[in-house]
Design a protein around this motif. Structure first.
Motif, PDB file in Angstrom:
ATOM      1  N   VAL A   2       0.866  -1.177   0.000  1.00  0.00           N
ATOM      2  CA  VAL A   2       0.000   0.000   0.000  1.00  0.00           C
ATOM      3  C   VAL A   2       0.904   1.229   0.000  1.00  0.00           C
ATOM      4  O   VAL A   2       1.792   1.349   0.849  1.00  0.00           O
ATOM      5  CB  VAL A   2      -0.930   0.037   1.233  1.00  0.00           C
ATOM      6  CG1 VAL A   2      -1.729   1.343   1.252  1.00  0.00           C
ATOM      7  CG2 VAL A   2      -1.873  -1.151   1.228  1.00  0.00           C
ATOM      8  N   VAL A   3       0.697   2.121  -0.956  1.00  0.00           N
ATOM      9  CA  VAL A   3       1.537   3.318  -1.068  1.00  0.00           C
ATOM     10  C   VAL A   3       1.171   4.320   0.022  1.00  0.00           C
ATOM     11  O   VAL A   3       0.010   4.692   0.172  1.00  0.00           O
ATOM     12  CB  VAL A   3       1.381   3.985  -2.457  1.00  0.00           C
ATOM     13  CG1 VAL A   3       2.306   5.199  -2.557  1.00  0.00           C
ATOM     14  CG2 VAL A   3       1.677   2.990  -3.568  1.00  0.00           C
ATOM     15  N   LEU A  22      -0.791   5.984  -6.460  1.00  0.00           N
ATOM     16  CA  LEU A  22      -0.475   7.139  -5.637  1.00  0.00           C
ATOM     17  C   LEU A  22      -0.778   6.838  -4.173  1.00  0.00           C
ATOM     18  O   LEU A  22      -1.345   5.779  -3.861  1.00  0.00           O
ATOM     19  CB  LEU A  22      -1.271   8.346  -6.136  1.00  0.00           C
ATOM     20  CG  LEU A  22      -1.022   8.739  -7.601  1.00  0.00           C
ATOM     21  CD1 LEU A  22      -1.979   9.845  -8.018  1.00  0.00           C
ATOM     22  CD2 LEU A  22       0.421   9.157  -7.819  1.00  0.00           C
ATOM     23  N   PRO A  23      -0.404   7.728  -3.243  1.00  0.00           N
ATOM     24  CA  PRO A  23      -0.672   7.455  -1.823  1.00  0.00           C
ATOM     25  C   PRO A  23      -2.129   7.083  -1.552  1.00  0.00           C
ATOM     26  O   PRO A  23      -3.051   7.713  -2.067  1.00  0.00           O
ATOM     27  CB  PRO A  23      -0.306   8.798  -1.160  1.00  0.00           C
ATOM     28  CG  PRO A  23       0.790   9.328  -2.022  1.00  0.00           C
ATOM     29  CD  PRO A  23       0.369   8.968  -3.433  1.00  0.00           C
ATOM     30  N   GLY A  24      -2.289   6.031  -0.762  1.00  0.00           N
ATOM     31  CA  GLY A  24      -3.628   5.555  -0.432  1.00  0.00           C
ATOM     32  C   GLY A  24      -4.130   4.455  -1.335  1.00  0.00           C
ATOM     33  O   GLY A  24      -5.275   4.032  -1.216  1.00  0.00           O
ATOM     34  N   THR A  25      -3.287   3.975  -2.266  1.00  0.00           N
ATOM     35  CA  THR A  25      -3.737   2.916  -3.182  1.00  0.00           C
ATOM     36  C   THR A  25      -2.902   1.656  -3.014  1.00  0.00           C
ATOM     37  O   THR A  25      -1.710   1.713  -2.688  1.00  0.00           O
ATOM     38  CB  THR A  25      -3.669   3.373  -4.647  1.00  0.00           C
ATOM     39  OG1 THR A  25      -2.334   3.814  -4.940  1.00  0.00           O
ATOM     40  CG2 THR A  25      -4.626   4.514  -4.914  1.00  0.00           C
ATOM     41  N   PRO A  26      -3.518   0.487  -3.245  1.00  0.00           N
ATOM     42  CA  PRO A  26      -2.800  -0.781  -3.142  1.00  0.00           C
ATOM     43  C   PRO A  26      -2.040  -1.095  -4.423  1.00  0.00           C
ATOM     44  O   PRO A  26      -2.332  -0.531  -5.484  1.00  0.00           O
ATOM     45  CB  PRO A  26      -3.927  -1.791  -2.921  1.00  0.00           C
ATOM     46  CG  PRO A  26      -5.078  -1.197  -3.677  1.00  0.00           C
ATOM     47  CD  PRO A  26      -4.944   0.293  -3.542  1.00  0.00           C
ATOM     48  N   VAL A  27      -1.066  -1.971  -4.322  1.00  0.00           N
ATOM     49  CA  VAL A  27      -0.281  -2.381  -5.473  1.00  0.00           C
ATOM     50  C   VAL A  27      -0.360  -3.899  -5.602  1.00  0.00           C
ATOM     51  O   VAL A  27      -0.095  -4.630  -4.650  1.00  0.00           O
ATOM     52  CB  VAL A  27       1.205  -1.966  -5.315  1.00  0.00           C
ATOM     53  CG1 VAL A  27       2.027  -2.432  -6.515  1.00  0.00           C
ATOM     54  CG2 VAL A  27       1.329  -0.465  -5.143  1.00  0.00           C
ATOM     55  N   ALA A  28      -0.739  -4.358  -6.798  1.00  0.00           N
ATOM     56  CA  ALA A  28      -0.674  -5.785  -7.140  1.00  0.00           C
ATOM     57  C   ALA A  28      -1.471  -6.687  -6.206  1.00  0.00           C
ATOM     58  O   ALA A  28      -0.958  -7.659  -5.660  1.00  0.00           O
ATOM     59  CB  ALA A  28       0.783  -6.243  -7.178  1.00  0.00           C
ATOM     60  N   GLU A  29      -2.772  -6.374  -6.049  1.00  0.00           N
ATOM     61  CA  GLU A  29      -3.596  -7.219  -5.196  1.00  0.00           C
ATOM     62  C   GLU A  29      -4.107  -8.475  -5.895  1.00  0.00           C
ATOM     63  O   GLU A  29      -4.473  -9.455  -5.235  1.00  0.00           O
ATOM     64  CB  GLU A  29      -4.768  -6.420  -4.618  1.00  0.00           C
ATOM     65  CG  GLU A  29      -5.738  -5.831  -5.623  1.00  0.00           C
ATOM     66  CD  GLU A  29      -5.338  -4.448  -6.093  1.00  0.00           C
ATOM     67  OE1 GLU A  29      -6.224  -3.621  -6.325  1.00  0.00           O
ATOM     68  OE2 GLU A  29      -4.130  -4.215  -6.272  1.00  0.00           O
ATOM     69  N   LEU A  30      -4.142  -8.478  -7.239  1.00  0.00           N
ATOM     70  CA  LEU A  30      -4.699  -9.616  -7.971  1.00  0.00           C
ATOM     71  C   LEU A  30      -4.016 -10.953  -7.654  1.00  0.00           C
ATOM     72  O   LEU A  30      -4.707 -11.941  -7.359  1.00  0.00           O
ATOM     73  CB  LEU A  30      -4.649  -9.346  -9.477  1.00  0.00           C
ATOM     74  CG  LEU A  30      -5.169 -10.466 -10.385  1.00  0.00           C
ATOM     75  CD1 LEU A  30      -6.639 -10.752 -10.080  1.00  0.00           C
ATOM     76  CD2 LEU A  30      -4.998 -10.096 -11.853  1.00  0.00           C
ATOM     77  N   PRO A  31      -2.676 -11.061  -7.699  1.00  0.00           N
ATOM     78  CA  PRO A  31      -2.042 -12.362  -7.436  1.00  0.00           C
ATOM     79  C   PRO A  31      -2.279 -12.901  -6.034  1.00  0.00           C
ATOM     80  O   PRO A  31      -2.039 -14.085  -5.785  1.00  0.00           O
ATOM     81  CB  PRO A  31      -0.544 -12.072  -7.659  1.00  0.00           C
ATOM     82  CG  PRO A  31      -0.506 -10.864  -8.517  1.00  0.00           C
ATOM     83  CD  PRO A  31      -1.690 -10.048  -8.093  1.00  0.00           C
ATOM     84  N   LEU A  32      -2.746 -12.052  -5.125  1.00  0.00           N
ATOM     85  CA  LEU A  32      -3.067 -12.536  -3.786  1.00  0.00           C
ATOM     86  C   LEU A  32      -4.183 -13.569  -3.827  1.00  0.00           C
ATOM     87  O   LEU A  32      -4.292 -14.430  -2.958  1.00  0.00           O
ATOM     88  CB  LEU A  32      -3.513 -11.365  -2.899  1.00  0.00           C
ATOM     89  CG  LEU A  32      -2.436 -10.378  -2.433  1.00  0.00           C
ATOM     90  CD1 LEU A  32      -3.102  -9.167  -1.797  1.00  0.00           C
ATOM     91  CD2 LEU A  32      -1.483 -11.039  -1.461  1.00  0.00           C
ATOM     92  N   PHE A  33      -5.012 -13.484  -4.885  1.00  0.00           N
ATOM     93  CA  PHE A  33      -6.191 -14.339  -4.956  1.00  0.00           C
ATOM     94  C   PHE A  33      -6.079 -15.453  -5.979  1.00  0.00           C
ATOM     95  O   PHE A  33      -6.593 -16.555  -5.751  1.00  0.00           O
ATOM     96  CB  PHE A  33      -7.430 -13.484  -5.258  1.00  0.00           C
ATOM     97  CG  PHE A  33      -7.764 -12.536  -4.150  1.00  0.00           C
ATOM     98  CD1 PHE A  33      -8.591 -12.923  -3.112  1.00  0.00           C
ATOM     99  CD2 PHE A  33      -7.230 -11.264  -4.122  1.00  0.00           C
ATOM    100  CE1 PHE A  33      -8.893 -12.059  -2.075  1.00  0.00           C
ATOM    101  CE2 PHE A  33      -7.517 -10.390  -3.097  1.00  0.00           C
ATOM    102  CZ  PHE A  33      -8.353 -10.795  -2.063  1.00  0.00           C
TER     103      PHE A  33
END
Length: 230
Positions: A51-52, A75-86
């Protein structure tokens, strides 16, 4: 760093309760990266959720010839690369820090355990993935159906309307990225971006001073962006 307060500010987690936020914060680790440093490369095994907090992280793909295509900017407040978590897959693209950046990191194992205890978090992730899908559909439309002049005009219009300041000469704003970075975001090369900016200047639509842009005719730029004017 107050991890709980930071996570509360993330739109991704806005609707979560105190219990869910606290559970995530318990596993969050602070990480700092330098300008140009990669969080991960395309094809790497998924490490977890980023999370940025400060700075910006661009998501990109790179061809065998070295040409880059920016897919998104986190940008700040956004997640990065959540897809492969699932889906259990590898990272489908790389993530690189535009400037020095601060992030919170939750390992895949900790995130999975927290998710099982607090299923409300899954709904937050689904909303985030839905918004990302919409952005990808818009990107595909731009790359396949719109010329570089349209894409660049649309970017300038967006910046003028979002960050511009009205003056006697028009609408002024600063470009946050270099022409090379803009070219990567638009799916083209720097030379075409430079040439198109030069054309816009020749037509008196804009004037430039380094990264400082003044838009003199926003309506005409909108016509180019929409394809009504070449």
């Amino acid at each position: 760093m107050d991890k709980t307060a930071l996570l509360k500010r993330v739109p991704f987690f806005h609707e979560l309760g105190e219990t869910e936020i606290a559970a995530l914060a318990q596993h969050a680790v602070e990480k700092t990266y330098g300008k140009g440093e990669f969080l991960f490369a395309e094809g790497d095994e998924c490490k977890g959720l980023f999370v940025v907090v400060r700075g910006a992280v661009r998501i990109l793909k790179c061809s065998a010839s070295g040409r880059e295509q920016s897919l998104d900017m986190q940008l700040p407040g956004t997640p990065v690369a959540e897809l492969p978590l699932f889906d259990g897959g590898k990272y489908p693209a790389a993530a690189q820090c535009v400037d020095e950046a601060e992030l919170l990191f939750i390992s895949r194992r900790d995130f999975d355990a927290t998710l099982r205890q607090h299923p409300e978090i899954a709904m937050a992730v689904i909303r985030s993935l839905s918004m990302r899908l919409r952005r990808m559909v818009m990107l595909v439309e731009e790359l396949s159906l719109k010329e570089v002049s349209q894409r660049l005009a649309r970017r300038l219009v967006t910046l003028a309307e979002g960050k511009g300041r009205k003056t006697g000469a028009g609408v002024e704003f600063e470009l946050a990225y270099s022409q090379q970075e803009i070219a990567a975001q638009l799916g083209t090369v720097r030379e075409l971006v430079s040439r198109t900016l030069g054309r816009f200047q020749d037509e008196k639509l804009i004037s430039t001073d380094g990264r400082h842009i003044t838009v003199h005719s926003l309506p005409e730029l909108k016509e180019i962006a929409s394809g009504l004017k070449k």
